[in-house]
Design an enzyme around this catalytic site. Structure first.
Site, PDB file in Angstrom:
ATOM      1  N   LYS A  39      47.612  40.374  44.195  1.00 63.62           N
ATOM      2  CA  LYS A  39      46.344  40.869  43.647  1.00 63.62           C
ATOM      3  C   LYS A  39      46.448  42.362  43.346  1.00 63.62           C
ATOM      4  O   LYS A  39      46.710  43.173  44.231  1.00 63.62           O
ATOM      5  CB  LYS A  39      45.205  40.625  44.634  1.00 63.62           C
ATOM      6  CG  LYS A  39      43.840  41.035  44.062  1.00 63.62           C
ATOM      7  CD  LYS A  39      42.715  40.544  44.936  1.00 63.62           C
ATOM      8  CE  LYS A  39      42.317  41.535  46.005  1.00 63.62           C
ATOM      9  NZ  LYS A  39      41.630  42.732  45.504  1.00 63.62           N
ATOM     10  N   ASP A  66      42.155  41.975  39.631  1.00 64.58           N
ATOM     11  CA  ASP A  66      40.817  41.952  40.238  1.00 64.58           C
ATOM     12  C   ASP A  66      40.042  43.192  39.828  1.00 64.58           C
ATOM     13  O   ASP A  66      39.881  44.128  40.612  1.00 64.58           O
ATOM     14  CB  ASP A  66      40.965  41.862  41.761  1.00 64.58           C
ATOM     15  CG  ASP A  66      39.621  41.699  42.462  1.00 64.58           C
ATOM     16  OD1 ASP A  66      38.668  41.228  41.816  1.00 64.58           O
ATOM     17  OD2 ASP A  66      39.540  42.055  43.652  1.00 64.58           O
ATOM     18  N   LYS A  68      36.887  42.838  38.391  1.00 66.88           N
ATOM     19  CA  LYS A  68      35.462  42.479  38.465  1.00 66.88           C
ATOM     20  C   LYS A  68      34.695  42.985  37.238  1.00 66.88           C
ATOM     21  O   LYS A  68      33.716  43.737  37.357  1.00 66.88           O
ATOM     22  CB  LYS A  68      34.827  43.017  39.751  1.00 66.88           C
ATOM     23  CG  LYS A  68      35.487  42.462  41.013  1.00 66.88           C
ATOM     24  CD  LYS A  68      34.803  42.959  42.263  1.00 66.88           C
ATOM     25  CE  LYS A  68      35.421  42.406  43.525  1.00 66.88           C
ATOM     26  NZ  LYS A  68      36.806  42.896  43.795  1.00 66.88           N
ATOM     27  N   ASP A  71      30.226  43.832  31.847  1.00 65.84           N
ATOM     28  CA  ASP A  71      29.889  44.650  30.679  1.00 65.84           C
ATOM     29  C   ASP A  71      29.333  43.702  29.616  1.00 65.84           C
ATOM     30  O   ASP A  71      29.119  42.515  29.890  1.00 65.84           O
ATOM     31  CB  ASP A  71      31.151  45.395  30.190  1.00 65.84           C
ATOM     32  CG  ASP A  71      30.828  46.731  29.523  1.00 65.84           C
ATOM     33  OD1 ASP A  71      29.875  46.764  28.703  1.00 65.84           O
ATOM     34  OD2 ASP A  71      31.514  47.722  29.811  1.00 65.84           O
ATOM     35  N   THR A 125      30.665  40.345  48.999  1.00 63.82           N
ATOM     36  CA  THR A 125      30.451  39.994  50.410  1.00 63.82           C
ATOM     37  C   THR A 125      29.975  41.197  51.222  1.00 63.82           C
ATOM     38  O   THR A 125      29.542  41.038  52.357  1.00 63.82           O
ATOM     39  CB  THR A 125      31.743  39.436  51.035  1.00 63.82           C
ATOM     40  OG1 THR A 125      32.818  40.309  50.713  1.00 63.82           O
ATOM     41  CG2 THR A 125      32.038  38.050  50.525  1.00 63.82           C
ATOM     42  N   ARG A 216      45.613  43.416  54.511  1.00 58.92           N
ATOM     43  CA  ARG A 216      46.234  44.165  55.611  1.00 58.92           C
ATOM     44  C   ARG A 216      46.979  43.322  56.642  1.00 58.92           C
ATOM     45  O   ARG A 216      48.002  43.786  57.157  1.00 58.92           O
ATOM     46  CB  ARG A 216      45.180  45.056  56.272  1.00 58.92           C
ATOM     47  CG  ARG A 216      44.809  46.235  55.373  1.00 58.92           C
ATOM     48  CD  ARG A 216      43.483  46.840  55.708  1.00 58.92           C
ATOM     49  NE  ARG A 216      42.379  45.938  55.363  1.00 58.92           N
ATOM     50  CZ  ARG A 216      41.099  46.249  55.519  1.00 58.92           C
ATOM     51  NH1 ARG A 216      40.763  47.421  56.022  1.00 58.92           N
ATOM     52  NH2 ARG A 216      40.162  45.390  55.165  1.00 58.92           N
TER      53      ARG A 216
HETATM   54  O1  C5P Z   1      43.019  43.798  53.811  1.00 65.34           O
HETATM   55  P1  C5P Z   1      42.091  42.678  53.505  1.00 65.34           P
HETATM   56  O2  C5P Z   1      42.657  41.318  53.840  1.00 65.34           O
HETATM   57  O3  C5P Z   1      40.721  42.885  54.075  1.00 65.34           O
HETATM   58  O4  C5P Z   1      41.975  42.737  51.918  1.00 65.34           O
HETATM   59  C1  C5P Z   1      41.142  41.857  51.226  1.00 65.34           C
HETATM   60  C2  C5P Z   1      41.168  42.165  49.771  1.00 65.34           C
HETATM   61  O5  C5P Z   1      40.197  41.368  49.126  1.00 65.34           O
HETATM   62  C3  C5P Z   1      40.830  43.606  49.404  1.00 65.34           C
HETATM   63  O6  C5P Z   1      41.591  43.907  48.236  1.00 65.34           O
HETATM   64  C4  C5P Z   1      39.369  43.556  49.078  1.00 65.34           C
HETATM   65  O7  C5P Z   1      38.989  44.539  48.158  1.00 65.34           O
HETATM   66  C5  C5P Z   1      39.263  42.183  48.451  1.00 65.34           C
HETATM   67  N1  C5P Z   1      37.937  41.594  48.468  1.00 65.34           N
HETATM   68  C6  C5P Z   1      37.209  41.383  49.631  1.00 65.34           C
HETATM   69  N2  C5P Z   1      35.981  40.806  49.564  1.00 65.34           N
HETATM   70  C7  C5P Z   1      35.478  40.444  48.390  1.00 65.34           C
HETATM   71  C8  C5P Z   1      36.209  40.633  47.217  1.00 65.34           C
HETATM   72  C9  C5P Z   1      37.450  41.224  47.292  1.00 65.34           C
HETATM   73  O8  C5P Z   1      37.673  41.698  50.710  1.00 65.34           O
HETATM   74  N3  C5P Z   1      34.318  39.859  48.349  1.00 65.34           N
END
Ligand code: C5P
Length: 236
Positions: A39, A66, A68, A71, A125, A216
Site C-alpha cells: 500500500k 491509497d 482516498k 473531488d 475509522t 507497523r
Molecule cells: O500500522 P498500521 O497497521 O496501523 O497501518 C494501517 C494502515 O492502514 C495505515 O497506512 C493507515 O493509514 C491505513 N488505514 C487505517 N484505517 C483506515 C484506512 C487506512 O488504518 N480506515
C-alpha cells in the site's frame, strides 16, 4: 486462496508508511512473495510521487494506491485513469464523493482495461458518531457505512475499505465478488499503536475481509518477512 495470491502471499497488504524510496524499496525487497500487495499512501506518495508506485511494480509487486480521492467526477475519473496507467492493482476513493463520482471512477478503471480495482472508503475509522454529526452526517457511523457501501456497489466499485468491525455487515449486503479490505489488524499480542478498534487477522477474515492492510506489526518488526509470513500462516 484469494485470486492472484501465491501460496504464501495470501491476503496481506502491507502499508509502506515510510518517506523515502530507499526505505520503500528495501521493504519491498524483503517482503516480496510474503505479502499480496504493497500500500502506497499519502505520506510516501507526497514524498516520492509516482516513483513510489514504480519502485514497487519494478520489483514485481502489486500496488494499492491509497489516495482516498474525493473531488468532482471528471477529476477523479482522470486521476483513476492515470493510476491505471501506472499499473496499480487497487485505487481508493472516498464514497462521500457521491454516486456520480464513483461511477466515473469505476468507468475510467474499466475503460483502462479493468486491471485496476476501485475501492471506496466508507467512513474513516477515526470518526465516531459525534465527529460525523459535526460535519452534517447525523445518522451515525454504522448506518452511514451501510448506506455508503450499498451506494458503492450500485455505482460499480469493486469493493470498499472498512474496519473489521464493519466487515460482516457489509459482507451481508454485498455480492460475493465485492471486495472488503480491512486495516486495523493486529496479531494477538501485538501493540495496537494508535489504532483503537483492532481485530486479529483471523477475526478480520472471518468477518468477511478479502484482504487485510497491516502496517507497523510488519514494517516495525525486527524481521518483517517473518512477521508477514506469521500473519499469512494464521490465515492459511
Ligand atoms: O500500522 P498500521 O497497521 O496501523 O497501518 C494501517 C494502515 O492502514 C495505515 O497506512 C493507515 O493509514 C491505513 N488505514 C487505517 N484505517 C483506515 C484506512 C487506512 O488504518 N480506515
Amino acid at each position: 486462496m484469494t485470486s492472484g495470491g501465491g501460496p504464501a502471499e495470501g491476503r496481506v497488504i502491507v502499508a509502506l508508511d515510510v518517506d523515502t524510496l530507499a526505505l520503500a524499496e528495501s521493504l519491498v525487497e524483503r517482503l516480496t512473495g510474503a505479502v499480496f500487495a504493497f500500500k502506497v499512501g499519502l505520506e510516501l506518495f507526497t514524498a516520492c510521487g509516482a516513483d513510489a508506485v514504480r519502485a514497487v511494480t519494478r520489483q514485481g509487486g502489486r500496488v494499492m494506491l491509497d489516495l482516498k480521492l474525493h473531488d468532482i467526477p471528471e477529476t477523479v475519473a482522470r486521476a483513476t485513469a492515470r493510476a491505471a496507467d501506472l499499473g496499480v492493482a487497487f485505487m481508493t476513493l472516498h464514497t462521500g464523493g457521491g454516486r456520480r463520482m464513483m461511477e466515473a471512477a469505476a468507468q475510467a478503471a474499466r475503460t483502462a482495461g479493468g486491471a485496476t480495482r476501485t475501492l471506496g472508503v466508507t467512513v474513516l475509522t477515526s470518526m465516531e458518531d459525534a465527529d460525523l454529526a459535526e460535519v452534517g452526517v447525523p445518522a451515525g457511523a454504522a448506518a452511514t457505512v451501510e448506506l455508503r457501501a450499498r451506494l458503492a456497489i450500485a455505482s460499480g466499485l469493486d469493493g470498499v475499505v472498512a474496519s473489521p468491525r464493519e466487515a460482516a455487515a457489509i459482507r451481508a449486503l454485498s455480492p460475493t465478488n465485492f471486495l472488503i479490505v480491512t486495516p486495523g489488524v493486529r496479531p494477538a499480542g501485538a501493540a495496537a499503536d494508535d489504532q483503537r478498534r483492532v481485530a486479529t487477522p483471523r477475526a478480520a477474515r472471518d468477518a468477511g475481509a478479502n484482504y487485510l492492510v497491516v502496517g507497523r506489526p510488519i514494517t516495525h518488526a525486527a524481521d518483517p518477512r517473518a512477521a508477514a509470513l506469521a500473519i499469512a500462516g494464521e490465515l492459511a
